[in-house]
Design a protein around this motif. Sequence first.
Motif: not given
Length: 226
Positions: A66-94
Motif C-alpha cells: 500500500l505504501d508503494a501504491v501511495c508513493a506512485r500516487y504522490f508521484g502523479q500528483l507531482d506531475e500534475q502540480m508541475a503542469r499547473a505552475e508551468a508558464g505562470l510568472d505571477d507567484p500569487l496566481e501560481r
Amino acid sequence: MSIQRRRTRSPRGSGELLADEIIDAATDLLLDEKEAAAVSIRAVATRVGVTPPSIYLHFADKDALLDAVCARYFGQLDEQMARAEAGLDDPLERALSLGMSYIRFALDTPVLYRQAFARITADNLSKVDEILAASAFVHFSRTVGELAEAGMFPASQVADIVLEWWSAAHGIASLMISKPSLNWGDDLARAETMLRSVCLGRVVMGVAECREPDALRGFLARLRDS
C-alpha cells in the motif's frame, strides 16, 4: 472459490516489471472495492496471476504494498502540480493554480487520496512522505519563496506559510470529498474563492506586519482611502 489466472514465466530481469504489475493490481483492487481491507496479498496475487509468495519477493507485507501504491500516487500528483505552475510568472496566481490543481487531483481520485493520507506517518520520514514532500511541498515552497523575495513576507515565514496553504488546499479537498452536496459552485468556484482568500489574506498580513484585528482593520482602511 476464486480462479487464479495462469501467468507465463516472466523473462529474466523483469522483476521490476512484475513489481509494477503488482502495484497496478493493488491500485485497481483499491479503486474497485474502495477500501484498503480488500487489498490482501492473496487478492492481488490472483489479479496478477501469480502465487502469493511471488508478491513477497517484492513487498514485505500488505502495508509495504500500500505504501508503494501511495508513493506512485504522490508521484502523479507531482506531475500534475508541475503542469499547473508551468508558464505562470505571477507567484500569487501560481500559488492559486497549484492549490486548485491539488484539489482537482484529490477529487479525481478520492479513494486513493483518502488512502494516501490515512497512512500513519512515523517519526522518521517514509518513502511515501519523501515523495509527497517532493511534490506538494516543493512546488508550494518554490512559489512562496518567490513571494518572500518580493517582500510579501519575511523569508523566515516561508515554511510556516507553505504548511498553511497546503493545509488549506488539503482541508478543502477533504471536505469536498466527504461533503459533495455542499454549495461548492460550478467548476469549483467556492474552492477557488476560499484559496484566493487564504493566499491574499496571508500576503496582507505579511505586508501590514500586523496580526491584531484592530491593527489589520486600520491598515485596510488606510489602503482603501488611498
